[in-house]
Design a protein around this motif. Sequence first.
Motif, PDB file in Angstrom:
ATOM      1  N   GLU A  27      74.146  28.316  25.633  1.00 26.59           N
ATOM      2  CA  GLU A  27      75.501  28.405  25.054  1.00 26.59           C
ATOM      3  C   GLU A  27      75.712  29.761  24.377  1.00 26.59           C
ATOM      4  O   GLU A  27      76.766  30.386  24.533  1.00 26.59           O
ATOM      5  CB  GLU A  27      75.720  27.282  24.035  1.00 26.59           C
ATOM      6  N   ILE A  28      74.718  30.204  23.629  1.00 25.41           N
ATOM      7  CA  ILE A  28      74.835  31.487  22.925  1.00 25.41           C
ATOM      8  C   ILE A  28      74.912  32.635  23.927  1.00 25.41           C
ATOM      9  O   ILE A  28      75.768  33.517  23.813  1.00 25.41           O
ATOM     10  CB  ILE A  28      73.652  31.707  21.957  1.00 25.41           C
ATOM     11  N   LEU A  29      74.014  32.627  24.911  1.00 26.39           N
ATOM     12  CA  LEU A  29      74.013  33.705  25.909  1.00 26.39           C
ATOM     13  C   LEU A  29      75.320  33.739  26.701  1.00 26.39           C
ATOM     14  O   LEU A  29      75.844  34.820  26.991  1.00 26.39           O
ATOM     15  CB  LEU A  29      72.801  33.563  26.845  1.00 26.39           C
ATOM     16  N   GLN A  30      75.863  32.574  26.991  1.00 27.74           N
ATOM     17  CA  GLN A  30      77.143  32.507  27.703  1.00 27.74           C
ATOM     18  C   GLN A  30      78.240  33.158  26.868  1.00 27.74           C
ATOM     19  O   GLN A  30      79.038  33.971  27.358  1.00 27.74           O
ATOM     20  CB  GLN A  30      77.491  31.061  28.015  1.00 27.74           C
ATOM     21  N   LYS A  31      78.285  32.840  25.575  1.00 22.77           N
ATOM     22  CA  LYS A  31      79.296  33.410  24.682  1.00 22.77           C
ATOM     23  C   LYS A  31      79.106  34.934  24.567  1.00 22.77           C
ATOM     24  O   LYS A  31      80.083  35.693  24.619  1.00 22.77           O
ATOM     25  CB  LYS A  31      79.223  32.746  23.303  1.00 22.77           C
ATOM     26  N   LEU A  32      77.866  35.392  24.437  1.00 20.65           N
ATOM     27  CA  LEU A  32      77.600  36.826  24.340  1.00 20.65           C
ATOM     28  C   LEU A  32      78.043  37.547  25.613  1.00 20.65           C
ATOM     29  O   LEU A  32      78.619  38.639  25.548  1.00 20.65           O
ATOM     30  CB  LEU A  32      76.113  37.080  24.085  1.00 20.65           C
ATOM     31  N   ASN A  33      77.802  36.937  26.762  1.00 21.59           N
ATOM     32  CA  ASN A  33      78.228  37.536  28.030  1.00 21.59           C
ATOM     33  C   ASN A  33      79.746  37.608  28.121  1.00 21.59           C
ATOM     34  O   ASN A  33      80.302  38.593  28.617  1.00 21.59           O
ATOM     35  CB  ASN A  33      77.632  36.782  29.224  1.00 21.59           C
ATOM     36  N   GLU A  34      80.433  36.568  27.620  1.00 25.54           N
ATOM     37  CA  GLU A  34      81.910  36.577  27.614  1.00 25.54           C
ATOM     38  C   GLU A  34      82.443  37.727  26.757  1.00 25.54           C
ATOM     39  O   GLU A  34      83.466  38.321  27.072  1.00 25.54           O
ATOM     40  CB  GLU A  34      82.448  35.249  27.051  1.00 25.54           C
ATOM     41  N   LEU A  35      81.763  38.020  25.662  1.00 30.27           N
ATOM     42  CA  LEU A  35      82.218  39.045  24.729  1.00 30.27           C
ATOM     43  C   LEU A  35      81.866  40.457  25.193  1.00 30.27           C
ATOM     44  O   LEU A  35      82.403  41.424  24.679  1.00 30.27           O
ATOM     45  CB  LEU A  35      81.612  38.806  23.340  1.00 30.27           C
ATOM     46  N   SER A  36      80.923  40.560  26.134  1.00 29.01           N
ATOM     47  CA  SER A  36      80.465  41.897  26.571  1.00 29.01           C
ATOM     48  C   SER A  36      81.414  42.531  27.571  1.00 29.01           C
ATOM     49  O   SER A  36      82.132  41.884  28.270  1.00 29.01           O
ATOM     50  CB  SER A  36      79.078  41.790  27.188  1.00 29.01           C
TER      51      SER A  36
END
Length: 156
Positions: A147-156
């Motif tokens: 979940e965290i990695l998915q959110k970080l990828n969305e923000l990148s």
Amino acid sequence: MTMININETVPDFEAPATGDKTFKLSDYRGKKVVLYFYPKDNTPGCTQEGRDFRDNIEKFNDLNTVILGVSRDSVKVHEGFKCKQEFPFDLLSDKEEQLCQLFDVIKMKNMYGKQVRGIERSTFLIDEQGVLVHEWRKVKVKTHIEEILQKLNELS
């Protein structure tokens, strides 16, 4: 300190950390910060959560993201936990519960039939400018890293 909300700048704070350091949020401007609160060192869920961060540290590094674990344990206890589990990130001690109050993670919990005050497993994502951009409450360890990695990828 009052409680912080999404899209607000997190007040600069300091906390004692492993490695004989004092963590200061403003020292990490320009990087994303994942602040994960967990109940207690050396317990099964908390150990697994830390290992999951450890095992994915390269993915977080690639996304310009610093990982920090927070509990009410002492720095001395944290040092043993970090060493034993080979965590490549620091753990912050919040014995006075200042960070716990800022992020509103102290809750009444049932433990062996008794009501006790404890940390509700929660994670907070702070962006490069120091703004709280996402939070996860009542975290389930099993799917949390994805979940965290998915959110970080969305923000990148």
